[in-house]
Write an enzyme that holds these catalytic residues in place. Structure first.
Site, PDB file in Angstrom:
ATOM      1  N   GLU A   7       0.906  -1.286   0.205  1.00  0.00           N
ATOM      2  CA  GLU A   7       0.098  -0.471   0.033  1.00  0.00           C
ATOM      3  C   GLU A   7       0.789   1.659  -0.027  1.00  0.00           C
ATOM      4  OE1 GLU A   7      -2.876   2.036   2.839  1.00  0.00           O
ATOM      5  OE2 GLU A   7      -3.109   0.317   3.329  1.00  0.00           O
ATOM      6  N   HIS A 162      -9.621   0.407   0.088  1.00  0.00           N
ATOM      7  CA  HIS A 162      -8.514   1.849   0.697  1.00  0.00           C
ATOM      8  C   HIS A 162      -9.591   2.703   1.085  1.00  0.00           C
ATOM      9  CE1 HIS A 162      -6.090   4.785   2.020  1.00  0.00           C
ATOM     10  NE2 HIS A 162      -4.918   4.124   1.993  1.00  0.00           N
ATOM     11  N   ASP A 283       2.316   2.452   3.690  1.00  0.00           N
ATOM     12  CA  ASP A 283       1.980   3.240   3.868  1.00  0.00           C
ATOM     13  C   ASP A 283       2.685   4.588   3.406  1.00  0.00           C
ATOM     14  OD1 ASP A 283      -0.289   5.334   2.911  1.00  0.00           O
ATOM     15  OD2 ASP A 283      -1.417   5.471   5.126  1.00  0.00           O
TER      16      ASP A 283
END
Length: 322
Positions: A7, A162, A283
């Site tokens: 991600e 998401h 992230d």
């Protein structure tokens, strides 16, 4: 063999000029907002050195929030999705050993979204799709998206769900407490609810080979599996499921470690959903890569399980060995 991070965000400065302006409801400190903006648009100066420093072989890149979900006109959404995906494909061509891509989908036009998914996977070599929650208030359990789920099955690629779409309502519980909006709390609740719509809507009964990826340790849903089942037994449901709600976790729903850098929480997630269903993420650039790596490395788990999380599960799911 190095880690695979699932991600990892990027942005295209030119895309913002092509989309309607969106309200920035998350009030980040200026020092962080500036850092994120600089690194989101970068691939070589900051990103690859950060990967090298922390043992990450591959980042799977996805368009940062709100992405194509910001578009209100379906035709513009289709054009912007093609623009963004072509941009990402060019980046991957420049760095083929370091990046893979998740396709941005124009769900405002469900038929076009299916075509764009097929193009991205078949022609551009992308390894799945990435959607920022709802699209103009329509969720992925809507029957108009049934063809999309069928295409995901046929192509054998996952969909990463998401947070981050533009809110369709204003929860009273958030009023006067803007700190609760976003990654602090509300996004987990919104995206977790979206995922449970898919479960209770029978999406995974109709599409048993489909795979959904949830970040942030599955928006914490795995820790509620027993309660889902105990309450499901007492409910009058619209359409009975073929399996208990908990059974879709690990079978159809897998999770990433994104943004949850507590080793004990990662250990608990493995115990709840199984070692085959937990995958590593950072992230980037919103979170710290060193903290993400340390959270898995420091978990009280056998070394082979850590290697599953760090890279083996992702290589299998995304067929990165091929």
């Amino acid at each position: 063999m190095g880690y695979v991070a699932l991600e990892e965000a990027f942005a295209i400065p030119e895309l913002a000029a092509r989309q309607p302006p969106t309200e920035m409801r998350i009030r980040a400190k200026q020092e962080y907002a500036g850092l994120w903006a600089e690194r989101l648009a970068d691939f070589e100066r900051y990103r690859i050195p950060d990967m090298d420093e922390h043992g990450i072989d591959i980042q799977v890149l996805s368009l940062s929030v709100p992405g194509i979900q910001a578009d209100t006109d379906p035709a513009n959404a289709v054009e912007n999705a093609v623009f963004a995906n072509d941009y990402l494909a060019e980046v991957i061509t420049r760095f083929p050993d370091r990046f893979r891509g998740f396709a941005a989908l124009p769900l405002q036009d469900p038929d076009a979204a299916v075509r764009e998914l097929q193009r991205c996977v078949t022609d551009l070599g992308f390894v799945g799709a990435f959607v920022n929650d709802h699209t103009d208030g329509r969720y992925l359990d809507d029957p108009v998206h049934d063809e999309l789920w069928g295409a995901l099955e046929e192509l054998a690629v996952p969909l990463y769900l998401h947070p981050g779409s533009i809110p369709v309502d204003d929860w009273a519980v958030l009023q006067g407490r803007p700190e609760l909006y976003g990654a602090s709390w509300s996004w987990q609740a919104e995206t977790g609810g979206h995922a449970m719509r898919l479960v209770y809507g029978g999406v995974f009964d109709r599409h048993p080979a489909a795979t959904l990826i949830l970040g942030h340790l599955g928006e914490f849903l795995p820790f509620q599996r027993s309660r889902f089942d105990s309450r499901y037994r007492t409910l009058q449901v619209q359409t009975p499921l073929e399996l208990p709600p908990s059974a879709y976790f690990g079978r159809n729903i897998v999770i990433t470690t994104t943004g949850v850098f507590a080793p004990e929480a990662i250990q608990a997630a493995v115990l709840n959903i199984g070692p085959d269903a937990v995958l590593f993420s950072v992230d980037y650039p919103y979170e710290d890569t060193a903290a993400a790596v340390a959270a898995v490395a420091d978990a009280d788990l056998p070394e082979p399980v850590k290697q599953q999380i760090f890279h083996e599960n992702a290589r299998r799911l995304l067929r990165l060995h091929q």
